[in-house]
Design an enzyme around this catalytic site. Sequence first.
Site, PDB file in Angstrom:
ATOM      1  N   ASP A 579       5.938   3.454   5.113  1.00 15.16           N
ATOM      2  CA  ASP A 579       5.946   2.979   3.723  1.00 15.16           C
ATOM      3  C   ASP A 579       5.410   1.561   3.657  1.00 15.16           C
ATOM      4  O   ASP A 579       5.994   0.648   4.248  1.00 15.16           O
ATOM      5  CB  ASP A 579       7.376   3.029   3.171  1.00 15.16           C
ATOM      6  CG  ASP A 579       7.815   4.448   2.889  1.00 15.16           C
ATOM      7  OD1 ASP A 579       7.128   5.122   2.100  1.00 15.16           O
ATOM      8  OD2 ASP A 579       8.826   4.892   3.472  1.00 15.16           O
ATOM      9  N   ASP A 728       9.447  13.754  -0.411  1.00 21.27           N
ATOM     10  CA  ASP A 728       9.778  12.477   0.220  1.00 21.27           C
ATOM     11  C   ASP A 728      11.008  11.864  -0.441  1.00 21.27           C
ATOM     12  O   ASP A 728      11.003  11.595  -1.644  1.00 21.27           O
ATOM     13  CB  ASP A 728       8.547  11.559   0.045  1.00 21.27           C
ATOM     14  CG  ASP A 728       8.715  10.191   0.669  1.00 21.27           C
ATOM     15  OD1 ASP A 728       9.745   9.942   1.291  1.00 21.27           O
ATOM     16  OD2 ASP A 728       7.772   9.378   0.530  1.00 21.27           O
TER      17      ASP A 728
HETATM   18  O1  LIG Z   1       9.326   6.636   0.335  1.00 19.29           O
HETATM   19  C1  LIG Z   1      10.460   6.363   0.527  1.00 19.29           C
HETATM   20  C2  LIG Z   1      11.155   5.518  -0.437  1.00 19.29           C
HETATM   21  O2  LIG Z   1      10.221   5.047  -1.331  1.00 19.29           O
HETATM   22  C3  LIG Z   1      11.133   6.867   1.787  1.00 19.29           C
HETATM   23  O3  LIG Z   1      10.163   7.421   2.631  1.00 19.29           O
HETATM   24  C4  LIG Z   1      12.152   7.901   1.490  1.00 19.29           C
HETATM   25  O4  LIG Z   1      13.147   7.406   0.659  1.00 19.29           O
HETATM   26  C5  LIG Z   1      12.749   8.479   2.777  1.00 19.29           C
HETATM   27  O5  LIG Z   1      13.919   7.908   3.088  1.00 19.29           O
HETATM   28  P1  LIG Z   1      15.345   8.637   2.980  1.00 19.29           P
HETATM   29  O6  LIG Z   1      15.236   9.900   3.796  1.00 19.29           O
HETATM   30  O7  LIG Z   1      16.256   7.645   3.541  1.00 19.29           O
HETATM   31  O8  LIG Z   1      15.576   8.973   1.536  1.00 19.29           O
END
Ligand SMILES: O=C(CO)[C@H](O)[C@H](O)COP(=O)(O)O
Length: 776
Positions: A579, A728
């Site tokens: 990210d 995601d």
């Molecule tokens: O793009 C994202 C936030 O903008 C992260 O990739 C996403 O939140 C993944 O993290 P988690 O599995 O902890 O939710």
Amino acid sequence: SSSAQLKSFVSKTGSNVVIGVDGGTESIRACCFDAETGAVVGKSCASAYKTYHPQPGWAEQMPQDWWENLGEAVRGAVASISDSDSNICGICIDTTCCSVVALDANKEPLRPSLLWMDARSAAQTVEVMEKCKGDPALEVNSGGNGPLSAEWMTPKSLWIRQNEPEIWDKADTICEYQDYINYKMTGKMVASSCNAAARWHWDGEECINESTEDDPFPGRPTSLYEKLGIPELASKLPTICLPMGSLIGGLTEDAAEHLNLPVGLPVCQGGPDAFVGMIGLGCIYPGQLCLITGSSHLHCVVSSLPHRSAGIWGAYRGAPLPGINFAEGGQSSTGSIMFWARKVLGAEEVDYATLDSEAEKIPPGCEGLVALETFQGSRTPETDALARGALLGLSLSHTRAHIWRAFMEAVCYGTRGCVEGLEKAGHACEEIIIAGGATRSKLWLQMHADVTGKPVVVCENSEAPLLGSAILASYGVGVHGCISDAVKAMVRTKMRVEPSSELSPEYTNLYNSIYSKVGQCVKPISHAIARLRGGDSSYASVSEIAPIISPSLLACDFANMKAEVLRCVKAGAPRLHVDIFDSVALDSPWAFTFGPQMVKAIRDCSPDAILDLHMCVYKPARFVDAMKEAGADRFIFQFEAMADEAEVLELAKRITDAGMKCGISINPATSVSTLDSILASGLISVVNLLAVEPGFGGQKFNTVILVKLEHLVQLRQEKGYSFEIGVDGGVNEKTVPQVAKADVLVAGTYVFRHPVSLSQGVMDLSTAAKSSTAYF
Ligand SMILES: O=C(CO)[C@H](O)[C@H](O)COP(=O)(O)O
């Protein structure tokens, strides 16, 4: 008829003969054998039946045909015995396994049989995995990880229950080819414990016990049937279960007339053709691996303990015989590759022996050429329906002989991989007993020994299932006191090929340094190709793709970036999600992460992973060249950070011109239809559906994306687009089943904070996703 009466068919003075019968897919064959020595005493007679395909993926046969054709084959075999003094003392039949039959109260078929290869119950396999997750009976499927095969008894029964309820209600008995044909011969409905252990989810040691008031269904998976809402299946399936080689009963008058044999002739219990074949090859001792070669390779290793683990089918307890267990591995395409290679090399006029003698002059390793044999997907030790074949290292100096040898070696390397997988699961393999097409090539036989490092044994009688049936009959009627005595007397070794002390270490080196790495390196490309082609796999009955789990480094320990990336590599994650937030596009000082230098550092410690960059930045076009240089593969920009569609299209073009894949990420509130014309441009390879607000990990999964996911899947199919769909944010064990239709699942918190390990986290998500898609 009592056991003593049945055994009285054995002559104390004359030469005793047993009839072995092999009910295969195309035909049924019968052959007479000397009951003492296993020598063939007549001709093998075959009678072919028809298979019907009423719908794509369906395959049916008529049980009545099996009976008619059995008569023809047995009468022919008996008539071919030259010695008129021969005394026929028993008969035993093997059949295809899981060719399922529904019978009414008079034991008449209610519908055609669902042949073993019939794939109509693919959806039921998914239902079984979903509803019965954790049930001990499912452990035989890759240690509980599945997938379950649509070939098996439980999903087929469930299909009948759900799709033909009137047949289900009328069905007094659900059984298979083996049980139906034995019933027709003896009037007794009994199951074979080998079929039940290997394909019905029964416990092969327990199921042969008599039922009692306390335990009316010994060894049967009644909890599985209950979870599926079909508890009645326990009493529809045969209530008596006998191990192979047991006496079932004597021929009825009708059967005796039909087969032209004496009334009361003992009929002994057989089982699945392949596993009766193991007995015909003398493969009944722990440490022996039976390798059946044909268009594919099937590996069955006999084991003293019923260990179970991921990537292995079995071990089946009490199978093929009580007291032992066996586990299976398999390669989908082996002999079929050699057949194919001969054709595409324009060598159809050249015989196999000539191609082999050319290849024999080429040294191991084919002077830099290596092939992958997973043309039709990989079965074990890694189940991957989307794996494909490969030929790497080609140069202008390579000849037809190099290519021929490279494919031969590839099959042997694949066998080594399967053997190692079985050994890792606790099933020691000391020797390989081989049967089928590969035994016809001296070079290939030696290569199997050299590459696996195991001695390879070839038996004299090449008709292993027929001989296996004869062995079971011979033991059943009492000519031999135990099956191992019968095997000793009736199976003869033709040759034993030892691994060469010179070539075997060379192959070990090639296997470790080259072949074992090629599959993993080629995998992401094979998957991408399969996806472009619609994800089709010809051995997968229903093929939907299990999503790739892509760890999101946003949740890692930033102070240990290298170690964290290496954890992902070790977990076998083929992708990493990075990210890139600049605290501008997302208006928060904390939403500020990495730049190209960090991307380069990540690339340096994961040279093989696909690097996906989620670019939530102001004016992303500024970063395109730098990120390409840093080693990014996909540049996924945030749609809401763009001024208008013109900027989107310009950026997409710039990304693809720079040699990266272009992706677009949308917030939970953005509808998929706003992307219509952008997707029509053909520039977008990835659509990333954010299930959380961008900027931070560890947020709650927003179910609003579920409709968007459906919409995108449909749109892609309708318009023939080939973009990948990613989900995601908020991905965990509980949310995965809802988004398993996606191609990539980005998970941060769940995998990096997993209490056991990151590898376990990736595996848990992958398993949860696979068991909620029709994967196999
Ligand atoms: O793009 C994202 C936030 O903008 C992260 O990739 C996403 O939140 C993944 O993290 P988690 O599995 O902890 O939710």
